[in-house]
Design a protein around this motif. Structure first.
Motif, PDB file in Angstrom:
ATOM      1  N   SER A  94      32.682  38.863  37.187  1.00  0.00           N
ATOM      2  CA  SER A  94      32.868  38.935  35.733  1.00  0.00           C
ATOM      3  C   SER A  94      31.568  38.606  35.016  1.00  0.00           C
ATOM      4  O   SER A  94      31.436  38.870  33.821  1.00  0.00           O
ATOM      5  CB  SER A  94      33.997  38.011  35.289  1.00  0.00           C
ATOM      6  N   ALA A 135      40.109  43.604  33.927  1.00  0.00           N
ATOM      7  CA  ALA A 135      40.876  42.810  34.897  1.00  0.00           C
ATOM      8  C   ALA A 135      40.966  43.522  36.243  1.00  0.00           C
ATOM      9  O   ALA A 135      40.792  42.900  37.298  1.00  0.00           O
ATOM     10  CB  ALA A 135      42.271  42.522  34.347  1.00  0.00           C
ATOM     11  N   THR A 190      37.469  43.233  37.951  1.00  0.00           N
ATOM     12  CA  THR A 190      36.950  41.898  38.287  1.00  0.00           C
ATOM     13  C   THR A 190      37.941  41.027  39.057  1.00  0.00           C
ATOM     14  O   THR A 190      37.528  40.181  39.826  1.00  0.00           O
ATOM     15  CB  THR A 190      36.492  41.139  37.030  1.00  0.00           C
ATOM     16  N   GLN A 191      39.239  41.242  38.881  1.00  0.00           N
ATOM     17  CA  GLN A 191      40.220  40.429  39.610  1.00  0.00           C
ATOM     18  C   GLN A 191      40.382  40.857  41.046  1.00  0.00           C
ATOM     19  O   GLN A 191      40.956  40.153  41.845  1.00  0.00           O
ATOM     20  CB  GLN A 191      41.576  40.446  38.901  1.00  0.00           C
ATOM     21  N   ALA A 211      39.463  38.292  43.640  1.00  0.00           N
ATOM     22  CA  ALA A 211      40.424  37.269  44.037  1.00  0.00           C
ATOM     23  C   ALA A 211      41.307  37.799  45.168  1.00  0.00           C
ATOM     24  O   ALA A 211      41.603  37.101  46.126  1.00  0.00           O
ATOM     25  CB  ALA A 211      41.280  36.851  42.846  1.00  0.00           C
TER      26      ALA A 211
END
Length: 154
Positions: free
Chosen positions: A4, A143, A146-147, A150
């Motif tokens: 991010s 989102a 960039t997510q 995770a």
């Protein structure tokens, strides 16, 4: 994974149509000026110079134009979703509708290559690209891009 820090929501745009690569590079450079304070003329020239070495389209409707610049402190990204795909000279002859532009310090070395590899890996996922193509909301696009880091870590 796309950090991010590399891509902020303000550097994402959904564009109805683009008439040429040069216009696309101007748009990427203008967004980089607005968001990161980069010189748009220098950025555009650097993108054009890199593109003259060979197309930065990587296939499946994705392009990763990139350039090294003086006076930038770290690698920065700009993402464009084109509603009308643009011929980009891709080896697979598919027009491009997902564009991730990278701007790196001229001294970045490995950081530039790591960012390019990260973006390339992320946009190689056909399911993610389909989801990006189906979304026009900037927050959602950010989102999704960039997510992913995770879920990769899990």
């Amino acid at each position: 994974m796309i950090s991010s820090d590399l891509l902020v929501p303000e550097a994402i745009r959904v564009i109805p149509a683009m008439s040429s690569k040069k216009r696309l590079f101007n748009t990427l450079s203008e967004i980089a000026r607005q968001v990161y304070g980069l010189c748009s003329e220098t950025s555009c020239d650097a993108l054009m110079d890199r593109e003259s070495l060979g197309p930065t389209a990587v296939g499946h409707g994705v392009a990763l134009p990139h350039a090294r610049l003086r006076g930038i402190d770290r690698v920065r990204g700009v993402f464009l979703k084109l509603e009308k795909p643009l011929d980009f000279g891709a080896a697979d002859r598919q027009p491009v509708d997902l564009v991730f532009g990278l701007f790196a310090p001229d001294t970045a070395g490995v950081d530039h290559l790591k960012a390019l590899a990260s973006v390339s890996r992320t946009l190689r996922d056909p399911d993610l690209c389909s989801t990006l193509r189906a979304n026009g909301d900037i927050t959602t696009i950010h989102a999704l891009l960039t997510q992913r880091s995770a879920s990769d870590a899990a």
